[in-house]
Design a protein around this motif. Structure first.
Motif, mmCIF file in Angstrom:
data_model
loop_
_atom_site.group_PDB
_atom_site.id
_atom_site.type_symbol
_atom_site.label_atom_id
_atom_site.label_comp_id
_atom_site.label_asym_id
_atom_site.label_seq_id
_atom_site.Cartn_x
_atom_site.Cartn_y
_atom_site.Cartn_z
ATOM 1 N N ASP A 167 37.113 43.798 43.089
ATOM 2 C CA ASP A 167 36.888 44.926 42.331
ATOM 3 C C ASP A 167 37.884 45.237 41.409
ATOM 4 O O ASP A 167 37.653 45.639 40.167
ATOM 5 C CB ASP A 167 36.381 46.113 43.105
ATOM 6 N N LEU A 168 38.865 45.303 41.970
ATOM 7 C CA LEU A 168 40.386 45.560 40.968
ATOM 8 C C LEU A 168 40.523 44.662 40.079
ATOM 9 O O LEU A 168 40.785 44.935 38.656
ATOM 10 C CB LEU A 168 41.538 45.932 41.867
ATOM 11 N N GLU A 169 40.395 43.151 40.628
ATOM 12 C CA GLU A 169 40.343 42.232 39.285
ATOM 13 C C GLU A 169 39.361 42.343 38.219
ATOM 14 O O GLU A 169 39.556 42.063 36.973
ATOM 15 C CB GLU A 169 40.400 40.890 40.109
ATOM 16 N N ARG A 170 38.065 42.601 38.503
ATOM 17 C CA ARG A 170 37.012 42.670 37.574
ATOM 18 C C ARG A 170 37.343 43.782 36.871
ATOM 19 O O ARG A 170 37.246 44.081 35.548
ATOM 20 C CB ARG A 170 35.624 43.090 38.007
ATOM 21 N N ALA A 171 37.810 45.020 37.262
ATOM 22 C CA ALA A 171 38.194 46.279 36.357
ATOM 23 C C ALA A 171 39.228 46.058 35.462
ATOM 24 O O ALA A 171 39.332 46.491 34.139
ATOM 25 C CB ALA A 171 38.293 47.177 37.262
ATOM 26 N N MET A 172 40.480 45.336 35.883
ATOM 27 C CA MET A 172 41.471 44.883 35.197
ATOM 28 C C MET A 172 41.040 44.169 34.239
ATOM 29 O O MET A 172 41.395 44.343 32.788
ATOM 30 C CB MET A 172 42.638 44.204 36.082
ATOM 31 N N ALA A 173 40.137 43.177 34.243
ATOM 32 C CA ALA A 173 39.800 42.351 33.263
ATOM 33 C C ALA A 173 38.881 42.861 32.224
ATOM 34 O O ALA A 173 39.103 42.686 31.163
ATOM 35 C CB ALA A 173 39.081 41.058 33.839
ATOM 36 N N SER A 174 38.104 43.774 32.701
ATOM 37 C CA SER A 174 37.254 44.458 31.800
ATOM 38 C C SER A 174 38.100 45.638 30.809
ATOM 39 O O SER A 174 37.918 45.573 29.699
ATOM 40 C CB SER A 174 36.570 45.691 32.511
ATOM 41 N N VAL A 175 39.266 46.132 31.471
ATOM 42 C CA VAL A 175 40.190 46.981 30.351
ATOM 43 C C VAL A 175 40.616 45.951 29.443
ATOM 44 O O VAL A 175 41.018 46.458 28.412
ATOM 45 C CB VAL A 175 41.271 47.552 31.365
ATOM 46 N N VAL A 176 41.299 44.727 29.732
ATOM 47 C CA VAL A 176 41.807 43.981 28.952
ATOM 48 C C VAL A 176 40.606 43.492 27.857
ATOM 49 O O VAL A 176 40.984 43.460 26.471
ATOM 50 C CB VAL A 176 42.257 42.864 29.691
ATOM 51 N N ALA A 177 39.450 43.120 28.266
ATOM 52 C CA ALA A 177 38.394 42.709 27.267
ATOM 53 C C ALA A 177 38.172 43.918 26.170
ATOM 54 O O ALA A 177 37.656 43.454 25.014
ATOM 55 C CB ALA A 177 37.054 42.296 28.027
ATOM 56 N N ARG A 178 38.123 45.137 26.695
ATOM 57 C CA ARG A 178 37.948 46.152 25.576
ATOM 58 C C ARG A 178 39.231 46.458 24.828
ATOM 59 O O ARG A 178 39.161 47.206 23.726
ATOM 60 C CB ARG A 178 37.543 47.498 26.430
#
Length: 179
Positions: A167-178
């Motif tokens: 879940d942390l990896e997905r949230a970190m990737a989401s922040v980078v993508a935005r």
């Protein structure tokens, strides 16, 4: 007879960095829940025994290696040292060392990452260093404590270690993508 080897919940995990954030497993040492008996005055005994204040609700005291984390109504989690035996006169002491996994999330975007997983305002203005909360982390029951300007200590049940990391990896990737 088999030789058993104790392992941490995320044994062998290297720190994961995505964007400006890094998640890393941390060893907190011995974890002991301390639940004072009704009417017990434990604060002075705790301070004498461990050199840190008994934490107020939603607060943590101490520092890395010896920390006391408010863990719910009438409960504190002592992380690091073995509990002083004098505490047993005032409280129920329960070893929780094998029950939890702990990671730190650090980096400039750590608040943005956690905003995707935790239903609390974790901004530095509202959730200062030493603030802690028992809360949901995505769909898991957990604990979040701010331990630095942009560093958080996250704890979930040991059985959820892999899910927390995912879940942390997905949230970190989401922040980078935005970004």
């Amino acid at each position: 007879m088999a030789d058993l080897i104790a392992k941490t919940p995320l044994e062998g995990m290297d720190p994961v960095t995505i964007g400006t954030c890094t998640v890393a497993e941390v060893g907190l040492g011995t974890l002991t829940s301390i639940s004072p008996y009704a009417g017990a005055k434990i604060a002075d005994t705790f301070k004498t025994a461990h050199g840190m204040a008994w934490p107020a609700p939603n607060r943590a005291t101490g520092k890395e290696g010896a920390r006391a984390i408010w863990f719910g109504r009438d409960m504190v989690l002592l992380a690091g040292p073995e509990p002083d035996k004098a505490l047993a006169k005032h409280a129920a002491l329960t070893d929780q060392s094998d029950a939890w996994t702990a990671v730190t999330l650090s980096g400039a975007a750590s608040e943005a990452v956690l905003a995707r997983l935790i239903p609390l305002d974790l901004s530095a203005a509202s959730f200062k260093r030493g603030h802690t909360a028992r809360t949901q982390i995505q769909h898991m029951t957990g604990s979040v404590t701010r331990v630095g300007a942009d560093t958080f200590l996250l704890m979930v049940f040991r059985s959820m270690a892999g899910t927390l990391l995912h879940d942390l990896e997905r949230a970190m990737a989401s922040v980078v993508a935005r970004g």
